[in-house]
Structure formats: structure tokens, C-alpha cells
Write a protein that holds these residues in place. Structure first.
Motif, PDB file in Angstrom:
ATOM      1  N   GLN A   1     -16.811 -34.239 -57.172  1.00  0.00           N
ATOM      2  CA  GLN A   1     -16.061 -35.526 -56.410  1.00  0.00           C
ATOM      3  C   GLN A   1     -15.027 -35.971 -57.124  1.00  0.00           C
ATOM      4  OE1 GLN A   1     -18.562 -38.611 -54.736  1.00  0.00           O
ATOM      5  NE2 GLN A   1     -16.735 -39.703 -54.107  1.00  0.00           N
ATOM      6  N   ALA A   2     -15.111 -36.309 -58.523  1.00  0.00           N
ATOM      7  CA  ALA A   2     -13.873 -36.986 -59.352  1.00  0.00           C
ATOM      8  C   ALA A   2     -12.976 -35.874 -59.658  1.00  0.00           C
ATOM      9  CB  ALA A   2     -14.734 -37.464 -60.361  1.00  0.00           C
ATOM     10  N   LEU A   3     -13.444 -34.727 -59.708  1.00  0.00           N
ATOM     11  CA  LEU A   3     -12.376 -33.630 -59.885  1.00  0.00           C
ATOM     12  C   LEU A   3     -11.512 -33.350 -58.768  1.00  0.00           C
ATOM     13  CD1 LEU A   3     -14.724 -31.270 -62.105  1.00  0.00           C
ATOM     14  CD2 LEU A   3     -12.682 -32.212 -63.011  1.00  0.00           C
ATOM     15  N   THR A   4     -12.166 -33.519 -57.731  1.00  0.00           N
ATOM     16  CA  THR A   4     -11.501 -33.109 -56.202  1.00  0.00           C
ATOM     17  C   THR A   4     -10.252 -34.453 -56.252  1.00  0.00           C
ATOM     18  OG1 THR A   4     -13.358 -32.460 -54.940  1.00  0.00           O
ATOM     19  CG2 THR A   4     -11.387 -33.423 -53.655  1.00  0.00           C
ATOM     20  N   GLU A   5     -10.686 -35.701 -56.648  1.00  0.00           N
ATOM     21  CA  GLU A   5      -9.534 -36.694 -56.429  1.00  0.00           C
ATOM     22  C   GLU A   5      -8.413 -36.411 -57.343  1.00  0.00           C
ATOM     23  OE1 GLU A   5     -10.547 -41.006 -55.978  1.00  0.00           O
ATOM     24  OE2 GLU A   5     -12.478 -40.551 -56.887  1.00  0.00           O
ATOM     25  N   VAL A   6      -8.496 -35.640 -58.412  1.00  0.00           N
ATOM     26  CA  VAL A   6      -7.568 -35.453 -59.215  1.00  0.00           C
ATOM     27  C   VAL A   6      -7.126 -33.812 -59.238  1.00  0.00           C
ATOM     28  CG1 VAL A   6      -8.544 -37.096 -61.005  1.00  0.00           C
ATOM     29  CG2 VAL A   6      -8.989 -34.737 -61.349  1.00  0.00           C
ATOM     30  N   GLY A   7      -7.486 -33.194 -58.008  1.00  0.00           N
ATOM     31  CA  GLY A   7      -6.912 -31.770 -57.825  1.00  0.00           C
ATOM     32  C   GLY A   7      -7.391 -30.856 -58.719  1.00  0.00           C
ATOM     33  N   LEU A   8      -8.708 -31.032 -59.226  1.00  0.00           N
ATOM     34  CA  LEU A   8      -9.050 -30.017 -60.262  1.00  0.00           C
ATOM     35  C   LEU A   8     -10.444 -29.389 -60.011  1.00  0.00           C
ATOM     36  CD1 LEU A   8      -7.369 -29.425 -63.252  1.00  0.00           C
ATOM     37  CD2 LEU A   8      -9.144 -30.801 -64.113  1.00  0.00           C
ATOM     38  N   THR A   9     -10.892 -29.344 -58.832  1.00  0.00           N
ATOM     39  CA  THR A   9     -12.064 -28.809 -58.402  1.00  0.00           C
ATOM     40  C   THR A   9     -12.014 -27.361 -58.847  1.00  0.00           C
ATOM     41  OG1 THR A   9     -11.989 -30.303 -56.280  1.00  0.00           O
ATOM     42  CG2 THR A   9     -13.607 -28.425 -56.357  1.00  0.00           C
ATOM     43  N   HIS A  10     -10.975 -26.627 -58.874  1.00  0.00           N
ATOM     44  CA  HIS A  10     -11.106 -25.185 -59.091  1.00  0.00           C
ATOM     45  C   HIS A  10     -11.280 -24.771 -60.597  1.00  0.00           C
ATOM     46  CE1 HIS A  10      -6.883 -26.606 -59.868  1.00  0.00           C
ATOM     47  NE2 HIS A  10      -6.767 -25.358 -60.544  1.00  0.00           N
ATOM     48  N   ARG A  11     -11.143 -25.826 -61.275  1.00  0.00           N
ATOM     49  CA  ARG A  11     -11.323 -25.652 -62.669  1.00  0.00           C
ATOM     50  C   ARG A  11     -12.691 -26.228 -63.370  1.00  0.00           C
ATOM     51  NH1 ARG A  11      -9.234 -22.373 -65.222  1.00  0.00           N
ATOM     52  NH2 ARG A  11      -7.763 -23.042 -66.881  1.00  0.00           N
ATOM     53  N   ALA A  12     -13.654 -26.630 -62.316  1.00  0.00           N
ATOM     54  CA  ALA A  12     -14.708 -27.253 -62.679  1.00  0.00           C
ATOM     55  C   ALA A  12     -15.713 -26.342 -63.597  1.00  0.00           C
ATOM     56  CB  ALA A  12     -15.705 -27.486 -61.675  1.00  0.00           C
ATOM     57  N   ASN A  13     -15.581 -25.200 -63.563  1.00  0.00           N
ATOM     58  CA  ASN A  13     -16.366 -24.446 -64.399  1.00  0.00           C
ATOM     59  C   ASN A  13     -15.459 -23.687 -65.619  1.00  0.00           C
ATOM     60  OD1 ASN A  13     -19.109 -24.243 -63.342  1.00  0.00           O
ATOM     61  ND2 ASN A  13     -18.479 -23.049 -61.703  1.00  0.00           N
ATOM     62  N   ALA A  14     -14.482 -24.207 -65.779  1.00  0.00           N
ATOM     63  CA  ALA A  14     -13.485 -23.728 -66.917  1.00  0.00           C
ATOM     64  C   ALA A  14     -13.914 -24.379 -68.284  1.00  0.00           C
ATOM     65  CB  ALA A  14     -12.114 -24.000 -66.631  1.00  0.00           C
ATOM     66  N   TRP A  15     -13.733 -23.558 -69.454  1.00  0.00           N
ATOM     67  CA  TRP A  15     -13.777 -24.326 -70.614  1.00  0.00           C
ATOM     68  C   TRP A  15     -12.580 -25.046 -71.073  1.00  0.00           C
ATOM     69  CZ3 TRP A  15     -18.553 -23.969 -72.444  1.00  0.00           C
ATOM     70  CH2 TRP A  15     -19.244 -22.836 -72.178  1.00  0.00           C
ATOM     71  N   PRO A  16     -12.449 -26.288 -71.687  1.00  0.00           N
ATOM     72  CA  PRO A  16     -11.348 -26.947 -72.142  1.00  0.00           C
ATOM     73  C   PRO A  16     -10.185 -26.303 -72.668  1.00  0.00           C
ATOM     74  CG  PRO A  16     -13.390 -28.034 -72.696  1.00  0.00           C
ATOM     75  CD  PRO A  16     -13.889 -26.696 -72.149  1.00  0.00           C
ATOM     76  N   LYS A  17     -10.554 -25.163 -73.500  1.00  0.00           N
ATOM     77  CA  LYS A  17      -9.432 -24.738 -74.098  1.00  0.00           C
ATOM     78  C   LYS A  17      -8.736 -23.803 -73.180  1.00  0.00           C
ATOM     79  CE  LYS A  17     -12.133 -20.530 -75.415  1.00  0.00           C
ATOM     80  NZ  LYS A  17     -12.533 -19.691 -76.713  1.00  0.00           N
ATOM     81  N   THR A  18      -9.006 -23.541 -72.016  1.00  0.00           N
ATOM     82  CA  THR A  18      -8.176 -22.748 -71.106  1.00  0.00           C
ATOM     83  C   THR A  18      -7.451 -23.783 -70.133  1.00  0.00           C
ATOM     84  OG1 THR A  18     -10.081 -22.709 -69.277  1.00  0.00           O
ATOM     85  CG2 THR A  18     -10.113 -21.107 -71.128  1.00  0.00           C
ATOM     86  N   LEU A  19      -7.495 -24.881 -70.288  1.00  0.00           N
ATOM     87  CA  LEU A  19      -6.973 -25.831 -69.437  1.00  0.00           C
ATOM     88  C   LEU A  19      -5.221 -26.109 -69.970  1.00  0.00           C
ATOM     89  CD1 LEU A  19      -9.206 -28.688 -68.765  1.00  0.00           C
ATOM     90  CD2 LEU A  19      -9.212 -26.478 -67.526  1.00  0.00           C
ATOM     91  N   SER A  20      -4.584 -26.486 -69.123  1.00  0.00           N
ATOM     92  CA  SER A  20      -3.119 -26.588 -69.508  1.00  0.00           C
ATOM     93  C   SER A  20      -3.409 -28.178 -69.830  1.00  0.00           C
ATOM     94  CB  SER A  20      -1.981 -26.644 -68.447  1.00  0.00           C
ATOM     95  OG  SER A  20      -2.315 -27.570 -67.271  1.00  0.00           O
ATOM     96  N   GLY A  21      -2.030 -28.839 -70.584  1.00  0.00           N
ATOM     97  CA  GLY A  21      -1.967 -30.180 -70.874  1.00  0.00           C
ATOM     98  C   GLY A  21      -2.083 -31.011 -69.680  1.00  0.00           C
ATOM     99  N   GLY A  22      -1.432 -30.947 -68.594  1.00  0.00           N
ATOM    100  CA  GLY A  22      -1.947 -31.560 -67.261  1.00  0.00           C
ATOM    101  C   GLY A  22      -3.076 -31.347 -66.841  1.00  0.00           C
ATOM    102  N   GLU A  23      -3.777 -30.391 -66.879  1.00  0.00           N
ATOM    103  CA  GLU A  23      -5.000 -30.229 -66.409  1.00  0.00           C
ATOM    104  C   GLU A  23      -6.146 -30.966 -67.266  1.00  0.00           C
ATOM    105  OE1 GLU A  23      -4.992 -25.752 -64.108  1.00  0.00           O
ATOM    106  OE2 GLU A  23      -5.564 -25.945 -66.244  1.00  0.00           O
TER     107      GLU A  23
END
Length: 263
Positions: A131-153
Motif C-alpha cells: 500500500q505504501a509502495l503504491t502511494e509512491v508509484g513503486l508497486t512494480h518494484r516490490a520484489n526487487a533488490w535495492p541494488k537494482t533500483l535507480s536513485g529516484g526509485e
């Protein structure tokens, strides 16, 4: 609203009539303080970085704090967050508070959704993180590892971790400082939207004068260990940086910070 108290404080009893803004939210000037700081002093090796500081932040108010490097802005934020208690004076803050720092501080061995729930008491369910990830537009990255995220993500994941705590006070310590210009603009808009949706008090520590005027109801300038100057930002939202009133506020704040705005 439950509170944490660092030192003695006297609370006023009784209620006052509430005015409302055009959006229907109670006007911030008519409600009790979400943050109350009285006579706050914090010293390091005998030197007072914060010296008898007074501060009030109203519920639902967005306050930006400016100041030169080393003036004590981040020290004040850490005290409000309860991360530094070696103080003199009184600090009254909501019990439900959350912090987002410039560095997202994600645990690399935990997936994004688990990072969002990190530190919450009990056994919170994944649905709360999503629910919190949905608020920030990041639901699609819920299962990602942090090292794969961009700086903004990564910064949005950090914001989700703050929001999942349902804070009455959101503390932001230069959360956009490491982002590129375009990502920074998107992140600023996101924080503004989240604040309007959540209605919590926000204290943003920043070096960016334009950012402060763009987002805040009130801008404070810290100098010499105290709040040396403050100004209301009575501009309609969304704000236009080309508005002459915006430019006037920005120029006045830059002058207070000792920056010569004359070419």
C-alpha cells in the motif's frame, strides 16, 4: 495525537475554534502545535551548535528549514526524530513520526517490500508495504533488490518506509540532494502530493531555497544555533517559479543566507 517528550513540558488544556482552508482542511494557524521546542541547547565538545532554540510546527503544516552547512539543521532534525537525546530544554513531538534521509539507507539483503516494513513492531503483513509502495508509484518494484533500483526509485522506497508508519510528523533531511535535476523535480512533486493526501506535519531540511519556497507553508532560516528568520509562503498551489512573488521570496531568503543575488 500521542506525543514523545524530551524534557519537561506544560501542555495547554482546552480547544480552540478551527478555521478551514479552501481544501476543507483545518487552517494550521488555529490548531495546537505538532512540534514544540523550548530552550533547546545541544553542545559538542563545549560548543553550542543549537543554542536556546524555540520552534513550533502546527499539525498539517509544511515547514522548510534552511541554513548554511554546519548551522545545526540536521542536528535539530535528529533531535526531533529521537535519535539524539543529549540535550537541554524541552522537545515535544508526535509519537508517530518518521524520517527520510538523503541516503535511502536500504538494506541490500532485503527485497524492497521488506525494507519498507523494516523496524515496524510486531509482524506487519506485506499488504501494508505494498500500500505504501503504491502511494509512491513503486508497486512494480516490490520484489526487487535495492541494488537494482535507480536513485529516484531508492528514494521513493525510503519515503514508503516512512509513510507505512502513518506519521503525524514526517522529517525529511535533504532527501533530494543526491538526485539528478529531473528526478529531483519529480520527487519534489511526489512529496507535495503525499503531504496534501496525508495531512501530516512536515519538516524539510534543505539547502535549496527554490525547493523550500516551492513546497513549504513557512520557511525558516537557522543561523547561530537559533531560528534567525522566518517567512510565510502565501502563494497558491501548484506554485510557479516564474511568478514575481515567488522570485521575491527566493531573493529575500538568499539575501538572509548571505548570497548576493545581483549579477
Amino acid at each position: 495525537m500521542a506525543t514523545d517528550v524530551h524534557g519537561p513540558v506544560t501542555l495547554q488544556k482546552g480547544a480552540t475554534a478551527q478555521q478551514t482552508t479552501a481544501t476543507g482542511r483545518p487552517h494550521p494557524t488555529t490548531r495546537a502545535s505538532a512540534v514544540r521546542v523550548q530552550g533547546l541547547t545541544r553542545s559538542f565538545d563545549g560548543r553550542a551548535v543549537i543554542d536556546d532554540l524555540q520552534l513550533d510546527v502546527r499539525p498539517g503544516e509544511f515547514v522548510a528549514l534552511l541554513g548554511r552547512s554546519g548551522c545545526g539543521k540536521s542536528t535539530l532534525l535528529r533531535i526531533l526524530a529521537g535519535l539524539d537525546r543529549d540535550i537541554e530544554g524541552t522537545v515535544l513531538v508526535p509519537r508517530r513520526k518518521a524520517v527520510a534521509f538523503q541516503a535511502p539507507r536500504l538494506m541490500p539483503w532485503k527485497k524492497v517490500w521488506r525494507n519498507v516494513l523494516l523496524g515496524l513492531p510486531g509482524k506487519p503483513e506485506r499488504a501494508a508495504a505494498e500500500q505504501a509502495l503504491t502511494e509512491v508509484g513503486l508497486t512494480h518494484r516490490a520484489n526487487a533488490w535495492p541494488k537494482t533500483l535507480s536513485g529516484g526509485e531508492a528514494q521513493r522506497a525510503s519515503l514508503a518506509r516512512a509513510l507505512v508508519r502513518e506519521p503525524d510528523l514526517l522529517l525529511l533531511d535533504e532527501p533530494f540532494g543526491a538526485l539528478d535535476a529531473l528526478t529531483r523535480i519529480k520527487a519534489q512533486r511526489l512529496v507535495g502530493e503525499l503531504w496534501r493526501r496525508r495531512g501530516c506535519a512536515v519538516l524539510l531540511v534543505t539547502h535549496d531555497v527554490e525547493e523550500a519556497v516551492l513546497l513549504a507553508d513557512r520557511v525558516l532560516v537557522m543561523d547561530g544555533g537559533v531560528i534567525a528568520y522566518e517567512t510565510q509562503v502565501d502563494l497558491d498551489r501548484p506554485r510557479d517559479i516564474a511568478d514575481p512573488r515567488f522570485a521575491e521570496l527566493r531573493a529575500g531568503l538568499l539575501e538572509r543566507l548571505g548570497v548576493d543575488t545581483v549579477a
